[in-house]
Design a protein around this motif. Structure first.
Motif, short mmCIF file in Angstrom:
data_model
loop_
_atom_site.label_atom_id
_atom_site.label_comp_id
_atom_site.label_asym_id
_atom_site.label_seq_id
_atom_site.Cartn_x
_atom_site.Cartn_y
_atom_site.Cartn_z
N ALA A 12 0.86 -1.19 0.00
CA ALA A 12 0.00 0.00 0.00
C ALA A 12 0.89 1.23 0.00
N LEU A 13 0.41 2.32 -0.62
CA LEU A 13 1.22 3.54 -0.73
C LEU A 13 1.72 4.02 0.64
N GLU A 14 0.81 3.93 1.63
CA GLU A 14 1.20 4.46 2.94
C GLU A 14 2.25 3.60 3.64
N ASP A 15 2.47 2.41 3.11
CA ASP A 15 3.49 1.54 3.72
C ASP A 15 4.84 1.62 3.00
N LEU A 16 4.93 2.47 1.99
CA LEU A 16 6.22 2.61 1.28
C LEU A 16 7.30 3.08 2.25
N ARG A 17 8.50 2.48 2.11
CA ARG A 17 9.64 2.91 2.92
C ARG A 17 10.89 2.88 2.04
N ILE A 18 11.81 3.76 2.32
CA ILE A 18 13.08 3.73 1.58
C ILE A 18 13.90 2.53 2.08
N ASP A 19 14.99 2.25 1.37
CA ASP A 19 15.88 1.14 1.75
C ASP A 19 16.99 1.71 2.66
N GLU A 128 16.92 7.91 -2.76
CA GLU A 128 16.08 6.84 -2.20
C GLU A 128 14.62 7.04 -2.58
N VAL A 129 14.18 8.29 -2.57
CA VAL A 129 12.79 8.58 -2.97
C VAL A 129 12.54 8.03 -4.38
N ILE A 130 13.47 8.37 -5.28
CA ILE A 130 13.33 7.94 -6.67
C ILE A 130 13.37 6.41 -6.76
N ALA A 131 14.38 5.83 -6.11
CA ALA A 131 14.55 4.38 -6.20
C ALA A 131 13.34 3.65 -5.64
N THR A 132 12.79 4.17 -4.55
CA THR A 132 11.64 3.51 -3.92
C THR A 132 10.42 3.58 -4.85
N LEU A 133 10.21 4.74 -5.44
CA LEU A 133 9.09 4.87 -6.39
C LEU A 133 9.30 3.92 -7.58
N ASP A 134 10.54 3.88 -8.08
CA ASP A 134 10.84 3.00 -9.22
C ASP A 134 10.55 1.55 -8.87
N ALA A 420 13.90 9.99 8.80
CA ALA A 420 13.83 11.27 8.09
C ALA A 420 13.69 11.06 6.59
N ALA A 421 14.41 10.06 6.06
CA ALA A 421 14.32 9.80 4.63
C ALA A 421 12.93 9.28 4.26
N ASP A 422 12.34 8.46 5.13
CA ASP A 422 10.95 8.02 4.90
C ASP A 422 9.99 9.21 4.91
N THR A 423 10.24 10.14 5.82
CA THR A 423 9.40 11.34 5.86
C THR A 423 9.54 12.12 4.54
N LEU A 424 10.80 12.24 4.08
CA LEU A 424 11.01 12.92 2.80
C LEU A 424 10.25 12.22 1.68
#
Lengths: 439, 439
Positions: A12-19, A128-134, A420-424
């Motif tokens: 789910a979108l709200e569960d997305l997290r960076i690596d 990380e934002v980009i990579a996570t979305l990808d 912080a990166a997850d928040t970003l």
């Protein structure tokens, strides 16, 4: 999120997290370029460094840029290098557009003996934002741009925040390129030497919004038990050089009442400013960072003194009041001790207020993710304050252990980096999808 | 004055005066050797200099010594050069004896940019005493010795007052000769190079009494309307190096309450000591002459500071109390701001009390000659404090305009120079004739 409805989501979108592990590994790998130990000495290849020495437009900076641009290319970003070396990588929107992106980033130059996180965290978290979305095949309504700006630190070329200032139209690129370091080398030539004098014009395109993640560089979040800071703005800065002329004289033969002691006046001024700031209800800070006495001998009353005064406040009226109290006390010192005191303004920036909508989004997002958050004003200057001139802007802070920064001992708990990166990630995602910035 | 009764006097003894014009001319001629202008630059031959640069055992010092020794020889004095370069010239007593002389003198070395009078006045006034007695064919009951001591200033070789300390038996001559300047040159070799490494043994013979005329190097006599100072002693000196370790940190991001500012502690200490000295009923003086901050940058809270504390008092109990208050405040600062503060003693001399009989003689003599006189403690060290170890001793001060010394701007009104030299003449004459020193 209509634009992404046709793409299968693994979570789910709200569960997305960076690596988080990848972020920390990248921070370490970038730190190796110009890596130094805790004493500021270069470390051998293969040794994990404590911090980094990557002054702007040096060979080390060039290697750092190559590494980050390589990661950008791996992510398929459209690279843009402008005429002062600012680098952006853009991930197009779902409709293929690259206009009016949500922009995020920071800088990768360091002070001479810097830490791993200052600047770098914001740039690598943006990746990380980009990579996570990808990885989750998420296309966004608006494009997303990741950037790093040239010479944020100002440790080699002045002024600091130079690249973002040029990007936002506050300084002509030709003036920036002509800035010289202490050895007389011009920034433009040094950027050419490392292959980062680009052709894209500056000022650059104004983004839809700008968000920068950065370590706090101060102790407040840690002290207050917060992990994320929703940064409300940047303190106004007032730097003054004070030159005091008294009378050098014999330390043994000159009675106390006959002295015109420039060093004593410098000391009384430092104490006055400290008391002023501590008494202030407005989070005023005051620092006397430089003091030089002449002749600086044990048995000679200083005839001359030079010192610097650094006053900062998020409230411009309070800052002006502090400046006035400072000048009034200087007058009083000059009268009391028969001194000549000259003041020269070195730097004066008004406070910058970030965009209330973006600040609120940061705060809500951190809360939603379960990260203790507090509103905080930045005591340091950041690229975001330049972007705030052209786009709705805020910053995300995370902790600096012990408040230590600009030092190889700079350190942040890995879980705070990741929080912080997850928040970003989620702030950028919201900005790229929603209409948070509607009036 | 039975011994002189058979010699025709041209004036009554009480009307004897030195030759003021000759004294001033000699002061100027000596100043030409190493002559400098007000900015400390060498002046061309023939130009009257403002001050002099005659560091101990330099070529300039050698030329100054040659000039003064030439004048001593012209006066028929018996020259003695000892194994650390101290020079004395003795005028035998009426009975031909040279034992237990009344001794007077000072030094002719200067600081790097010194004045005309510091030291030189005492030596050339002593020559005036001899010349005046000669001109009036006055033989004295006791011999009279004129001396100048090596390296009083300590500006090239440490410690200061070195020659007189060796003369009085406080330092082995071999240790003094081995003292090296910053270029690594040893005093002994440098004295040999200028022809002033003598063979007379040190310590030297203890005189019957010692009197030194010197400028005050402070503003007290001028301020109080006195021309002559009857010097009661030399202040005790306590020099301490203070090293403060706090935490360097960002001037913008570190709240006032989280700071461990070493520079602020240095400033508070300087203010505390100034207040302590001003409140003291005991003429305590306190000086913070050296301050160094690290990293000494406008926007970094100083993590470390180094400063020096110079405390002086003529009253040793009061000086000890000031030292204790200083150390207690250092403890308080360390506690309050979470600092580590280390103290290192650099110099500690107890106060020197001069001989009450000689002090009284100076006071009475100046009064008899019509010169406003006041008792005063010396804030600076002088050769006389070393001679006080082996003989009844006092000093005669005269004014320093504006209290300025150790500077080419050092200046004393000619009439004050002459008044002081006349006082010296009559004090030496009394000591050489009378029984002032009987217990």
């Amino acid at each position: 999120m209509t634009d992404t409805a046709d793409i299968p989501l693994t979570v789910a979108l709200e569960d997305l997290r960076i690596d988080g592990l990848r972020l920390i590994e990248r921070l370490e790998n970038l730190a190796r370029l110009g890596g130094i130990d805790l004493q500021g000495r270069p470390v051998p290849d293969g040794v994990v460094p404590a911090g980094s020495s990557r002054l702007a437009a040096t060979q080390a900076d060039g290697r750092g840029r190559d590494l980050v641009v390589g990661w950008m290319r791996d992510l398929g970003l459209q690279i843009r290098i402008d005429e002062v070396g600012n680098v952006t990588g853009t991930r197009p929107a779902a409709d293929g557009s690259t206009d009016h992106p949500v922009m995020t980033g920071s800088h990768i130059d360091t002070v001479a003996t810097g830490g791993k996180y200052d600047g770098n965290l914001g740039v690598l978290s943006a990746l990380e934002v980009i990579a996570t979305l990808d990885e989750h095949r998420i296309a966004t309504r608006r494009p997303i741009t990741v950037g790093f700006f040239t010479n944020e630190e100002g440790a080699r070329f002045q002024p600091d925040m130079m690249g973002s200032l040029v990007y936002a139209g506050g300084l002509p690129p030709s003036v920036a390129r002509a800035a010289k370091d202490l050895a007389g080398m011009a920034l433009g030539d040094e950027l050419t030497a490392i292959g980062y004098l680009g052709e894209a014009p500056a000022p650059g395109p104004a983004p839809h919004a700008f968000v920068e993640l950065h370590i706090e560089q101060g102790p407040v979040l840690e002290r207050d038990g917060a992990v994320v800071g929703a940064v409300t703005g940047v303190q106004g800065i007032s730097w003054t050089e004070v030159r005091i002329a008294g009378q050098g004289n014999h330390a043994g033969t000159t009675p106390m009442g006959s002295r015109r002691d420039a060093g004593l006046a410098a000391a009384r001024l430092a104490v006055f400013l400290d008391d002023l700031a501590r008494r202030s209800p407005s989070n005023q800070v005051a620092t006397v960072g430089q003091v030089e006495l002449f002749p600086n001998l044990v048995n000679v009353i200083p005839g001359r003194a030079r010192l610097t005064v650094d006053l900062r406040n998020i409230d411009n009226a309070a800052l002006i009041a502090a400046e006035q109290a400072f000048r009034a006390y200087v007058e009083e010192l000059a009268q009391t001790y028969g001194l000549e005191i000259a003041l020269a303004n070195l730097v004066r920036f008004d406070p910058v207020d970030f965009d209330a909508r973006v600040i609120g989004l940061v705060e809500r997002t951190a809360t939603r993710l379960g990260h203790p958050v507090t509103r905080i004003a930045s005591g340091a200057g950041h690229d975001a304050q330049m972007l705030a001139r052209v786009a709705p802007t805020a910053m995300i802070f995370t902790t600096s252990h012990g408040g230590i920064s600009h030092d190889p001992a700079e350190w942040t708990k890995p879980e705070d980096l990741v929080a912080a990166a997850d928040t970003l990630l989620h702030v950028v995602l919201e900005l790229s999808e929603g209409d948070h910035l509607a009036v």
